[in-house]
Design a protein around this motif. Sequence first.
Motif, PDB file in Angstrom:
ATOM      1  N   GLY A 132       0.789  -1.229   0.000  1.00 43.74           N
ATOM      2  CA  GLY A 132       0.000   0.000   0.000  1.00 43.74           C
ATOM      3  C   GLY A 132       0.816   1.270   0.000  1.00 43.74           C
ATOM      4  N   LYS A 133       2.109   1.164  -0.218  1.00 38.55           N
ATOM      5  CA  LYS A 133       2.951   2.356  -0.245  1.00 38.55           C
ATOM      6  C   LYS A 133       2.812   3.077  -1.587  1.00 38.55           C
ATOM      7  N   ARG A 134       3.092   4.368  -1.565  1.00 32.35           N
ATOM      8  CA  ARG A 134       3.049   5.174  -2.780  1.00 32.35           C
ATOM      9  C   ARG A 134       4.450   5.676  -3.096  1.00 32.35           C
ATOM     10  N   ILE A 135       4.672   5.989  -4.356  1.00 28.65           N
ATOM     11  CA  ILE A 135       6.023   6.263  -4.846  1.00 28.65           C
ATOM     12  C   ILE A 135       6.223   7.744  -5.144  1.00 28.65           C
ATOM     13  N   ALA A 136       7.312   8.298  -4.618  1.00 30.36           N
ATOM     14  CA  ALA A 136       7.761   9.642  -4.990  1.00 30.36           C
ATOM     15  C   ALA A 136       9.067   9.471  -5.765  1.00 30.36           C
ATOM     16  N   ILE A 137       9.127  10.061  -6.943  1.00 30.27           N
ATOM     17  CA  ILE A 137      10.316   9.920  -7.791  1.00 30.27           C
ATOM     18  C   ILE A 137      10.997  11.273  -7.923  1.00 30.27           C
ATOM     19  N   THR A 138      12.301  11.295  -7.685  1.00 30.53           N
ATOM     20  CA  THR A 138      13.069  12.512  -7.852  1.00 30.53           C
ATOM     21  C   THR A 138      14.366  12.184  -8.581  1.00 30.53           C
ATOM     22  N   GLY A 139      14.815  13.100  -9.421  1.00 34.30           N
ATOM     23  CA  GLY A 139      16.024  12.840 -10.187  1.00 34.30           C
ATOM     24  C   GLY A 139      16.648  14.124 -10.694  1.00 34.30           C
ATOM     25  N   HIS A 140      17.928  14.057 -10.934  1.00 27.72           N
ATOM     26  CA  HIS A 140      18.687  15.202 -11.432  1.00 27.72           C
ATOM     27  C   HIS A 140      19.059  14.981 -12.887  1.00 27.72           C
ATOM     28  N   SER A 141      18.915  16.020 -13.703  1.00 28.28           N
ATOM     29  CA  SER A 141      19.330  15.994 -15.100  1.00 28.28           C
ATOM     30  C   SER A 141      18.613  14.871 -15.858  1.00 28.28           C
ATOM     31  N   SER A 142      19.351  14.003 -16.540  1.00 31.97           N
ATOM     32  CA  SER A 142      18.714  12.915 -17.277  1.00 31.97           C
ATOM     33  C   SER A 142      17.967  11.969 -16.349  1.00 31.97           C
ATOM     34  N   GLY A 143      18.381  11.921 -15.080  1.00 35.21           N
ATOM     35  CA  GLY A 143      17.668  11.105 -14.100  1.00 35.21           C
ATOM     36  C   GLY A 143      16.244  11.590 -13.895  1.00 35.21           C
ATOM     37  N   GLY A 144      16.053  12.909 -13.967  1.00 33.37           N
ATOM     38  CA  GLY A 144      14.711  13.456 -13.867  1.00 33.37           C
ATOM     39  C   GLY A 144      13.867  13.093 -15.069  1.00 33.37           C
ATOM     40  N   ALA A 145      14.476  13.124 -16.252  1.00 30.58           N
ATOM     41  CA  ALA A 145      13.742  12.804 -17.482  1.00 30.58           C
ATOM     42  C   ALA A 145      13.263  11.356 -17.484  1.00 30.58           C
ATOM     43  N   ILE A 146      14.158  10.426 -17.171  1.00 33.31           N
ATOM     44  CA  ILE A 146      13.739   9.022 -17.190  1.00 33.31           C
ATOM     45  C   ILE A 146      12.815   8.723 -16.012  1.00 33.31           C
ATOM     46  N   GLY A 147      12.940   9.506 -14.944  1.00 33.09           N
ATOM     47  CA  GLY A 147      12.027   9.349 -13.821  1.00 33.09           C
ATOM     48  C   GLY A 147      10.596   9.666 -14.206  1.00 33.09           C
ATOM     49  N   CYS A 148      10.410  10.699 -15.034  1.00 32.92           N
ATOM     50  CA  CYS A 148       9.066  11.051 -15.504  1.00 32.92           C
ATOM     51  C   CYS A 148       8.471   9.925 -16.345  1.00 32.92           C
ATOM     52  N   VAL A 149       9.281   9.350 -17.219  1.00 28.21           N
ATOM     53  CA  VAL A 149       8.793   8.271 -18.087  1.00 28.21           C
ATOM     54  C   VAL A 149       8.406   7.060 -17.248  1.00 28.21           C
ATOM     55  N   PHE A 150       9.260   6.685 -16.298  1.00 27.61           N
ATOM     56  CA  PHE A 150       8.950   5.527 -15.465  1.00 27.61           C
ATOM     57  C   PHE A 150       7.720   5.788 -14.600  1.00 27.61           C
ATOM     58  N   ALA A 151       7.605   7.003 -14.063  1.00 30.24           N
ATOM     59  CA  ALA A 151       6.446   7.349 -13.238  1.00 30.24           C
ATOM     60  C   ALA A 151       5.156   7.250 -14.043  1.00 30.24           C
ATOM     61  N   ASP A 152       5.191   7.730 -15.281  1.00 34.99           N
ATOM     62  CA  ASP A 152       4.015   7.666 -16.147  1.00 34.99           C
ATOM     63  C   ASP A 152       3.610   6.214 -16.385  1.00 34.99           C
ATOM     64  N   TYR A 153       4.589   5.385 -16.679  1.00 36.98           N
ATOM     65  CA  TYR A 153       4.328   3.956 -16.884  1.00 36.98           C
ATOM     66  C   TYR A 153       3.738   3.321 -15.626  1.00 36.98           C
ATOM     67  N   LEU A 154       4.370   3.596 -14.486  1.00 34.19           N
ATOM     68  CA  LEU A 154       3.969   2.951 -13.238  1.00 34.19           C
ATOM     69  C   LEU A 154       2.557   3.349 -12.848  1.00 34.19           C
ATOM     70  N   ASP A 155       2.222   4.628 -13.015  1.00 34.69           N
ATOM     71  CA  ASP A 155       0.899   5.090 -12.601  1.00 34.69           C
ATOM     72  C   ASP A 155      -0.202   4.541 -13.494  1.00 34.69           C
TER      73      ASP A 155
END
Length: 262
Positions: A132-155
């Motif tokens: 039941g945990k929820r995910i917060a994704i944070t990233g710097h530079s390209s890490g932020g970009a791929i974090g958005c893609v993974f977050a979109d997929y996961l949600d």
Amino acid sequence: MKPLKRYQYERYAVLCNLAYPRVFKQTKYGFDPNGQRIIKNASGKTMIRVLWSEDDNEVVVVIKGSHSIKDWLLNLVLWTRSCKPIGLNYRIHAGFYYLLFQESQPSRNDDKLGLSVFERLESTLQPLLAKGKRIAITGHSSGGAIGCVFADYLDQKYPRSIKRVVTFGQPAIGDWRIRNSYTLYKKTYRICCDLDVVTFMPPIPLLYWHVGKMLWLYNGKVYENTPTLIRMGRSLFSWMIRPFSYHLMSKYIRNKDYFDKH
């Protein structure tokens, strides 16, 4: 869209900064002794840290930006790759695509061989999501970009699994379709600082687009969703007149404490 609170910003900024050193003691920041999993890239270097504690429902995924010559060269790629294989109806920067789908070297004895970074991250989060945990994704530079893609997929696969996405100095992600297809606009905060040239990359107008709410830290203030051309113009103007800015009285007033020590 809920505003990003100052303590949240500071927490994610600190975690992003501390993700780069080889050793990270998660217990100093409120996570459990067993509350860290490391996702490695194809070279065996730490790329992602998954952090949690049993008494908090938020799991924090921290993704590093470019930290090798190979990573920086990947940023220079200008073509895109389709994300349809993972169910997303847009194309992303080919370098970011590689970072997500490169093979991930095992970091634990029970890690399976042959998984991509994308697959290993999802498999790491699955048991936490089951609690039941929820995910917060944070990233710097390209890490932020791929974090958005993974977050979109996961949600999309696990509805309401994403709590928020906070990125720092993130370049644009993908083609125009991402603006309409990205589902987490109201939960995504893109932090830009002054004249950070990476936030204007890749330098191909209308081919690459950003997502989420942009917060621009500039001249001691926070501006929301400032258009790119205005942000670039103000930053360049500020940079050009910087030598004269040191003549302003505000600079002298700011440094008044110097005299208190003498």
